[in-house]
Scaffold this motif. Structure first.
Motif, PDB file in Angstrom:
ATOM      1  N   ARG A 196      10.297  14.023 -49.205  1.00 48.96           N
ATOM      2  CA  ARG A 196      11.391  13.451 -49.502  1.00 48.96           C
ATOM      3  C   ARG A 196      12.562  13.797 -50.932  1.00 48.96           C
ATOM      4  N   VAL A 226      15.954  11.796 -49.125  1.00 52.54           N
ATOM      5  CA  VAL A 226      16.494  11.779 -47.407  1.00 52.54           C
ATOM      6  C   VAL A 226      15.188  12.946 -47.013  1.00 52.54           C
ATOM      7  N   VAL A 227      15.041  12.734 -45.894  1.00 53.02           N
ATOM      8  CA  VAL A 227      13.506  13.191 -45.546  1.00 53.02           C
ATOM      9  C   VAL A 227      14.197  14.827 -45.178  1.00 53.02           C
ATOM     10  N   HIS A 308      18.132  20.029 -39.408  1.00 49.06           N
ATOM     11  CA  HIS A 308      17.793  18.794 -39.554  1.00 49.06           C
ATOM     12  C   HIS A 308      17.872  17.196 -38.809  1.00 49.06           C
ATOM     13  N   TRP A 310      21.054  16.522 -38.606  1.00 45.18           N
ATOM     14  CA  TRP A 310      22.203  15.862 -39.215  1.00 45.18           C
ATOM     15  C   TRP A 310      23.450  16.299 -38.231  1.00 45.18           C
ATOM     16  N   ASP A 330      17.868  10.521 -42.104  1.00 44.20           N
ATOM     17  CA  ASP A 330      16.903  10.106 -42.014  1.00 44.20           C
ATOM     18  C   ASP A 330      15.901   9.320 -43.544  1.00 44.20           C
ATOM     19  N   THR A 331      16.909   8.502 -44.621  1.00 41.77           N
ATOM     20  CA  THR A 331      16.112   7.986 -45.212  1.00 41.77           C
ATOM     21  C   THR A 331      15.462   6.723 -45.533  1.00 41.77           C
ATOM     22  N   GLY A 332      14.622   7.057 -44.299  1.00 46.10           N
ATOM     23  CA  GLY A 332      13.424   5.703 -44.426  1.00 46.10           C
ATOM     24  C   GLY A 332      12.153   6.353 -45.193  1.00 46.10           C
TER      25      GLY A 332
END
Length: 332
Positions: A196, A226-227, A308, A310, A330-332
């Motif tokens: 992260r 973000v991952v 990534h 994206w 991926d912000t989880g």
């Protein structure tokens, strides 16, 4: 060890293919080859003209003089390729080698050194051209190299040892850039988005590594984590910042902020912007509106984003400058 180029290379100890050649009646001919040469290309006979060696072992010149006869008559460098029969998929496989010709003093013979070109580098060279593969390295290395030179000059003039810390940092940066270029050329498997990363902190670190002149940056604190692969994300920011400064002016203001309607962020500036007809093309390898640019900075941004998972798109900022939006994070 002597200064004679042929004595530097012990053919049997050298891990890559080597061919020693001599000159008979003005013609370069094969003298010996090492085991690696025979394993890679097959056996050749002593006394065979170097000019026919390519045809004998199935080599073709990819880059360099078109006539194999010139090989062995002067110091030169080539890119050569072997070709095999099509595989089950129907595609022929190829192996590329950097061939360096090292003549002896007086050109009485010499050595042909074959260095394998990694598959990823060869693929990148096919896609964007060998010249551009070299250009991207020189393009990205220019800034830390200039920093190192300036700090060394300051150290000599002032005697202040703290300058050497900046020189060491610049050298570390150059090493990372070379590694990034090589690993990116090898494909998505080298991007490791397994941690992260705070986008705000990543942007600020990247800004500190770029020659910013009188430019300013505004990093909004509402950016998420973000991952991502932190090194590659840093390179993405550096290339976007450098693009803003090179095309928007040395006094440009760059803003990094979150997107309102999608998981992502933007990098915008108040420069002259990108005409709508060029916004898709700016990510194409080799495309540049600057006579001195390599046209690879934004293509690397696109590659990093793609590796990534994206997406990146160019549009205009609120002030009419350039704005790049990165989505799919991926912000989880």
């Amino acid at each position: 060890m002597t200064d004679n180029p042929t004595s530097i290379v012990d053919a049997e100890q050298w891990p890559d293919p080597v061919c020693h050649y001599g000159i008979e009646d003005g013609t370069p001919v094969v003298e010996t080859v090492n085991e690696a040469f025979e394993t890679t290309f097959g056996p050749v006979d002593a006394g065979e003209p170097v000019a026919s060696l390519f045809e004998t072992v199935g080599l073709s010149i990819v880059q360099g003089p078109d006539e194999p006869a010139v090989v062995g008559t002067a110091a030169d460098q080539f890119t050569v390729e072997t070709g095999t029969q099509p595989s089950e998929s129907g595609a022929a496989s190829h192996d590329r080698y950097l061939l360096r010709v090292v003549p002896t003093d007086g050109n009485a013979g010499g050595v042909l050194l074959f260095t394998p070109v990694p598959t990823g580098i060869a693929r990148a060279a096919d896609e964007i051209g060998l010249d551009h593969v070299a250009s991207v390295i020189s393009h990205d290395l220019r800034n830390p190299l200039d920093v190192a030179k300036a700090r060394l000059r300051a150290a000599r003039e002032t005697g202040e040892v703290e300058h050497f810390e900046h020189v060491a940092d610049a050298h570390d940066r150059m090493e990372r850039i070379v590694g990034d270029v090589l690993t990116l050329a090898r494909g998505a498997d080298v991007v490791q988005p397994d941690g992260r990363v705070d986008i705000s902190a990543a942007a600020e670190r990247a800004w500190a590594t770029v020659e910013t002149d009188d430019a300013d940056i505004v990093v909004e604190k509402s950016l998420p984590t973000v991952v991502a692969d932190p090194d590659r994300l840093g390179r993405l920011f550096e290339n976007l910042f450098r693009n803003s400064i090179e095309h928007g002016g040395t006094d440009v203001t760059v803003t990094v902020g979150p997107l309102a309607d999608a998981p992502g962020f933007y990098v915008a500036d108040d420069g002259r912007g990108i005409p709508p007809g060029r916004r898709e093309r700016v990510f194409a390898p080799g495309f540049s509106t600057d006579d001195h640019g390599t046209g690879l900075g934004l293509s690397i941004v696109a590659r990093i984003a793609d590796h990534h998972g994206w997406s990146v798109a160019a549009t205009d900022s609120a002030s009419g400058g350039a704005r790049f939006e990165i989505t799919g994070l991926d912000t989880g």
